[in-house]
Design an enzyme around this catalytic site. Structure first.
Site, PDB file in Angstrom:
ATOM      1  N   CYS A   1       7.979  -0.939  -2.730  1.00  0.00           N
ATOM      2  CA  CYS A   1       6.704  -0.963  -1.950  1.00  0.00           C
ATOM      3  C   CYS A   1       6.062   0.137  -2.350  1.00  0.00           C
ATOM      4  CB  CYS A   1       6.965  -0.915  -0.426  1.00  0.00           C
ATOM      5  SG  CYS A   1       7.767  -2.453   0.258  1.00  0.00           S
TER       6      CYS A   1
ATOM      7  N   GLU B   1       4.670   2.638  -0.633  1.00  0.00           N
ATOM      8  CA  GLU B   1       5.041   3.970  -0.062  1.00  0.00           C
ATOM      9  C   GLU B   1       6.498   4.620  -0.544  1.00  0.00           C
ATOM     10  OE1 GLU B   1       4.603   0.783   1.568  1.00  0.00           O
ATOM     11  OE2 GLU B   1       3.830   1.136   3.444  1.00  0.00           O
TER      12      GLU B   1
END
Ligand SMILES: [Zn+2]
Ligand SMILES: [Zn+2]
Ligand SMILES: [Zn+2]
Ligand SMILES: [Zn+2]
Lengths: 148, 148, 148, 148
Positions: free
Chosen positions: C65, C67
């Site tokens: 992802c 992040e």
């Protein structure tokens, strides 16, 4: 099939069970994101069959593949010592386990374990773990006794 | 316990089963890398209990946590509709599910589902999913019908 | 925005940078499977901005992802001490980090760190980590010094 | 080294850079749980080098391996077209990428891409991706254009 069974130490009954159960396991997948059904079956040296299928998630990396669902079940139900791993998908030629699943198989199986890959019609390829994941590392590399 | 059961729609028998089964599940973990045993149990609205434990791997990210092992089993065995999730560890205060597992629970449970966390002595905390993972996204966010 | 900045210890210039960089980061995503672009930006106490976006994989669980891409960059480039985390997507209301990413943020940030979530028009929600991931565990729980 | 370079289409300067940078990258790892430092370096056909190292997490499955940190950086910074992948660890014989990382490499590299594995003393093995991950599937299998 007879040649395969002879080469990999399986009976034709076991092979037939693996084919039928891997196919049936596909229907138990939860895969609304990929619509790609995968079934997996493990056969233990004690003669038990443990099935799994892919369980996806809206956050893709939280997905668990069929093979890892099957090993999760098997290990926590006390099974050890696997004789064969089978996977089935709806495509042709047959799909192989992803690299992440090959690493999971490596944790619990001898390097010579056959991995049988069935296509949508039940045709198959078969390769030993050491061929699908050469030069691998596992528990021994970290000083942990092998779980195979 | 009675207050907890009343607040979260469980019977005391169900609560007792969850505590005993989550504790027992810890012993089925494969965790030679962390030596941190986690047991998880799901209770369905139909009254079934499904257990799991953490299954680690020499490549740490290939590890499957207890909660995801339990959901992998449950979903591929056809269970849907979960009434409670319980986890047990050997520390105190009780450990909560990691964020990755909260996301897995989110895929298959209503936001009001209670998550019961037992410590090494059977003492517990309990919080609803919507508190443990507020502002979450799930199947609906991607246009997929809820699997809860 | 001024109230938000005041409440979370950011300047309006920092807030503007986070909004603009999170939006720009979306364009760097590799997401042919979900077509869901996510951008993430970290602001360190030293004033550095580190961006990331989601990097998907044909095997869904191998996806990273946005992040976690940003934290991977930041940590291996020597950054420590984060003042804010921002994420941007193309939907509205704004999407929050998945549970797996909340756990990643937990490893490297104080519990009071603000997480700012921008929607497709730059509107936003903001919540502290301790609200997005209550009762969390991190390095300290395993006897490792905090990396925050 | 000269033979290796000739066989895999690298210059000796490039090989030396890969060795030195992979070794240096190890020091940037965040690995308080395994204490196992891994460095990774990608070389693009345009001549750029992108480094990464493992970034672990208290929840083991949330860990990102060195190779995936490097690809996360590279892809979101716009790099495409990789000429070689190098990894370095502190053990001997050299460690290979885990299966999960082989799958990540598969997403972005040609099957003939060399993967160079350095041990603690800079000695090495080298194998092409198609040998480390035979019978693999990637973007094309799902109807997505190759990102290699
Ligand atoms: Zn897989
Ligand atoms: Zn977990
Ligand atoms: Zn995420
Ligand atoms: Zn790896």
């Amino acid at each position: 099939v007879e040649q395969t069974c002879s080469a990999f130490g399986l009976t034709t009954v076991e092979f037939g069970e693996l084919r039928q159960r891997a196919d049936a396991a596909k229907a138990t997948a939860y895969c609304p994101y990929s619509n790609f059904h995968v079934g997996a079956v493990l056969l233990t040296r004690a003669g038990a069959y443990i099935s799994g299928a892919n369980v996806e998630n809206a956050s893709y990396p939280v997905t668990t593949c069929a093979e890892r669902v099957a090993f999760g079940k098997a290990i926590t139900e006390g099974h050890r010592g696997f004789k064969a791993v089978a996977v089935a998908t709806d495509i042709s030629p047959p799909a192989s386990p992803c690299g992440m699943c090959r690493q999971c198989i490596r944790e619990f199986c001898d390097l010579t374990t056959p991995i049988i890959m069935f296509d949508k019609d039940g045709n198959y390829s078969v390769m030993r773990l050491e061929v699908l994941l050469p030069l691998s590392f596992g528990p021994e590399s970290l000083g942990v006794p092998s779980a195979a």
